[in-house]
Design an enzyme around this catalytic site. Structure first.
Site, PDB file in Angstrom:
ATOM      1  N   GLU A  13      90.960  -8.571  -4.436  1.00  9.85           N
ATOM      2  CA  GLU A  13      89.790  -7.733  -4.149  1.00  9.85           C
ATOM      3  C   GLU A  13      88.541  -8.556  -3.870  1.00  9.85           C
ATOM      4  O   GLU A  13      87.642  -8.128  -3.161  1.00  9.85           O
ATOM      5  CB  GLU A  13      89.543  -6.789  -5.332  1.00  9.85           C
ATOM      6  CG  GLU A  13      88.383  -5.840  -5.117  1.00  9.85           C
ATOM      7  CD  GLU A  13      88.566  -4.518  -5.841  1.00  9.85           C
ATOM      8  OE1 GLU A  13      89.723  -4.099  -6.016  1.00  9.85           O
ATOM      9  OE2 GLU A  13      87.559  -3.923  -6.227  1.00  9.85           O
ATOM     10  N   TYR A 319      83.475 -10.982 -15.239  1.00 12.48           N
ATOM     11  CA  TYR A 319      83.190 -10.013 -14.191  1.00 12.48           C
ATOM     12  C   TYR A 319      82.396  -8.833 -14.753  1.00 12.48           C
ATOM     13  O   TYR A 319      82.824  -8.184 -15.707  1.00 12.48           O
ATOM     14  CB  TYR A 319      84.523  -9.521 -13.608  1.00 12.48           C
ATOM     15  CG  TYR A 319      84.368  -8.466 -12.568  1.00 12.48           C
ATOM     16  CD1 TYR A 319      83.909  -8.796 -11.300  1.00 12.48           C
ATOM     17  CD2 TYR A 319      84.660  -7.142 -12.844  1.00 12.48           C
ATOM     18  CE1 TYR A 319      83.746  -7.831 -10.348  1.00 12.48           C
ATOM     19  CE2 TYR A 319      84.505  -6.167 -11.897  1.00 12.48           C
ATOM     20  CZ  TYR A 319      84.040  -6.510 -10.647  1.00 12.48           C
ATOM     21  OH  TYR A 319      83.879  -5.548  -9.706  1.00 12.48           O
TER      22      TYR A 319
END
Length: 717
Positions: A13, A319
């Site tokens: 991604e 993240y």
DNA sequence: GCAAGGTC
């Protein structure tokens, strides 16, 4: 080309995940936008690389905004590249066309939107046959071991077809609603008004809160406090009777005070209970945004941007766009390493850490069942030198939350004493911390206390005498619900369940569903600000006239009004979930959405529902700060309508004159003044010497209690 | 000129 020797293409991604794969697979060779070894090629998206086409790509009649061409209901949908990431889309497309590659592994994030990102890219760029398509799926932190194990356990991509259908249905439904109702509202209301599933429901929360506050009438009530003494010491008790703690009438409070004055009662009960409070869960992004807003006043947007820098550039935070508050069971080893590395750097924060809590038995922290696309937001390294103070603040919040998770519970003693005098009862609550546990991490702050003086209670026993030494009657006012800070709004977006009536729908929100997602909530707030639906006033967000007008208009339309309640999103989510699980049909869902959109557009065309679409409160510019009446336009000023009702001086005299320092105030500035008490910086004023200047206008209370407009000239101008 | 969802 299928076969054991062809290279496998892995699509992730985002670049950071691509690097995690490369590290696990020992890939060194770098291409432009991809990494390659003799067995693998790893490439990545940058989130979505393609998006749904614009309306006019399906039919040129839909290029111009016209009521006659609505609704926009294309039979089929197509994708186009997102211009900002066109280059990377080219890289992925060329790799997919290479003849020396075999299987393709979709390794986008493990969730509905990750599935959409992977599938739409393949759809646009050219997908290999289904038997060559595989799915990598894990929510664990991508350590080399996790990556390698995942690659040993690939599924056929077709196992995730239903998830992809659910994601695509979400995408198309949002597009249909947004394109149609934004245009319908704009054409009807003769100004740009955007409408969407998330932004409109959130706006409605803000509008409702404003209305509740506008209509709130504070009522007085009275509290009775009594100071007791005996040989053991003294304590304060608050009057109560069953569930009641307030007096509605002052006389009743005074009478109760008089009844106990000079009397001696006794301690009716004294209970002490040991309690434990476990450490808070690790941060999701929204949790971090709320805490940063509370402690430092940072906007959601700002916190996200800082966290992104700490993740991407400084490499010291994981993240950030995550809604999980736990780690995966496979992260225990990683955590042990982190505790080992961080403790010597931040000894005061990690001093109380118990190493034994870094274990899979610690289900508050390590819980696979509660992982979502990602794991919780945690520090990954010490913060590098050269970071700014704001980065340090965000890092510090995450670091402390992480350290706290590996501390023992906070243990405290909760005391409740009931004292009775002459049939009147008084309650005293106290809380004494016995072992701070995780609270040591936050000990620089003021200690939590529930009641004043309550921590130092004498050691009272049942039956002890209690002489009334002092009574105090306090007059208080009931408070309206609070204005929305970003922290509070984020909380309600994350957990909108309390705005939903139906139990089945409440359940939807009890999962990980909310209004918007972690990655988009900050953006939604910014959209509401950009559209001038909402204004920021100090640290609060307040719905303003345009926002109220849109919600009023939608609420006047029988179908369209569904968008003003969080229930609609919950309905959609429930149906999308059914599609993903296999019991729901995406075509049936989308045809319901299509008829909803067609109906709502029809209402905008005819004005069905009876609410005037343009400025429902035609002449009202705002609320009078003196009496709460309507402020309307007069000849020379904008004044309180109450004055017109009784022009002989009895009515409210509030007015804002139209011309200030040679400039007629724009209506928007007047609206702003009434709402926020101040305007943005306006230019075009002229001083007596003829010099033009810029200034902010502010409403300031005069000695007679009536606010008047004053200039606030920025320094240096 | 319009959505919401990703990531930069």
């Amino acid at each position: 080309m299928k076969g054991g020797h062809a290279k496998t293409l892995i699509l992730t991604e985002k670049p950071s995940v691509g690097r995690d794969f490369a590290k696990a697979l020992g890939i060194r060779v770098k291409g432009e936008g991809y990494l390659e070894s003799d067995r693998y090629v790893v490439t990545w998206a940058l989130g979505h690389l393609v998006e749904l086409q614009e309306p006019d790509a399906y039919d040129p009649r839909w290029k111009t905004w016209r009521m006659e061409t609505l609704p926009i209901l294309p039979d089929r949908f197509a994708y186009r590249p997102i211009s900002k990431t066109r280059k990377q889309l080219g890289v992925v497309s060329r790799l997919l066309a290479r003849k020396d590659l075999g299987d393709v592994v979709i390794a986008t994030d493990a969730g509905r939107e990750g599935e959409v990102i992977g599938r739409t890219i393949l759809l646009y760029a050219g997908s290999p046959a289904a038997d060559r398509l595989r799915r990598f799926w894990t929510s664990q932190a991508l350590t080399p071991a996790v990556v390698r194990a995942g690659l040993e356990n690939l599924s056929p991509a077709a196992d995730y077809d239903r998830l992809w259908r659910a994601g695509q249905a979400r995408q198309i439904a949002d597009w249909l609603v947004g394109m149609n109702l934004s245009r319908a509202a704009t054409l009807r209301m003769k100004d740009l008004f955007s409408v969407g599933r998330v932004q409109t429901a959130v706006l409605a929360l803000l509008v409702d809160r404003r209305r509740e506050r506008d209509h709130f009438k504070p009522e007085p009530y009275w509290l009775l406090k009594v100071r007791f003494t005996n040989g053991k010491g003294q304590w304060w008790g608050n009057w109560f009777r069953e569930a009641e703690t307030r007096f509605q009438k002052e006389a009743a409070a005074r009478a109760a005070a008089a009844a106990v004055t000079g009397k001696t009662g006794r301690v009716q009960s004294a209970s002490r209970k040991k309690k434990r409070q476990p450490p808070p869960l690790l941060f999701s992004l929204t949790d971090l945004q709320q805490e940063a807003n509370r402690r430092h006043g940072f906007s959601a947007q700002k916190t996200l941007a800082i966290a992104q820098t700490l993740y991407e550039k400084r490499k010291c935070l994981s993240y950030p766009r995550t809604d999980a508050r736990v780690l995966g069971a496979q992260s225990v080893g990683m955590v042990k390493g982190l505790l080992r590395d961080l403790s010597p750097v931040y000894p005061e924060i990690f001093a109380g850490v118990k190493a034994s809590l870094a274990s899979p038995d610690n289900r508050r922290v390590f819980n696979d069942a509660r992982l979502t696309d990602h794991h919780a937001l945690i520090p990954l390294a010490k913060i590098p030198k050269g970071c700014g103070p704001e980065e340090e603040k965000i890092y510090d919040l995450a670091l402390r939350r992480f350290a706290a998770a590996f501390h023992p519970d906070c243990e405290y003693e909760a005391t409740e004493i009931v004292t009775v005098v002459e049939d009147e009862t008084f309650r005293t609550r106290g809380r004494v911390v016995l072992k701070p546990g995780w609270q040591a991490v936050y000990e620089t702050e003021a200690p939590a206390k529930e009641e004043d003086d309550a921590a130092f209670l004498p050691p009272l026993e049942q039956g002890d005498p209690a002489a009334v030494a002092e009574t105090r009657v306090d007059r208080k006012m009931t408070q309206p619900p609070p204005e929305y800070s970003e922290a509070l709004l984020l909380k309600d977006m994350t957990d909108p369940g309390r705005y939903v009536n139906e139990d089945a729908l409440k359940k939807v929100y009890r999962g990980d569903v909310g209004l918007g997602t972690q990655a988009t909530r900050a953006q939604i707030i910014e959209t509401l600000l950009k559209r001038k639906y909402v204004a920021r006033r100090r640290r609060r967000l307040i719905a303003i006239e345009r926002g109220c007008r849109l919600i009023d208009t939608l609420r006047g339309l029988a179908s369209a009004r569904a968008l003003t309640s969080p229930e609609e999103t919950a309905q959609w989510e429930r149906q999308l979930e059914e599609i993903a699980l296999g019991s729901g049909d995406p075509d049936a869902f989308l045809s319901k959405i299509r008829s909803f959109v067609a109906n709502a557009v029809g209402e905008f065309k005819t004005g069905a529902g009876g609410v005037p679409a343009e400025r429902p409160q035609t002449d009202r510019l705002g609320r009078c700060p003196v009496c709460g009446g309507d402020v309307i336009e007069g000849k020379k000023g904008y004044g309180c309508a109450d004055w017109r009702r009784s022009p002989l001086g009895k009515g409210c005299r509030f007015v804002i004159w139209k011309v200030h320092a040679g400039m007629a105030l724009p209506e928007a500035a007047v609206v702003r003044l009434l709402e926020a008490g101040e305007t943005d910086i306006l230019s075009g004023f002229k001083s007596k010497t003829g010099k033009t200047f810029s200034a902010r206008l502010r409403l300031v209370q005069q000695a007679n209690g009536i606010p008047t407009v004053v200039f606030d000239i920025p320094r240096g101008k």
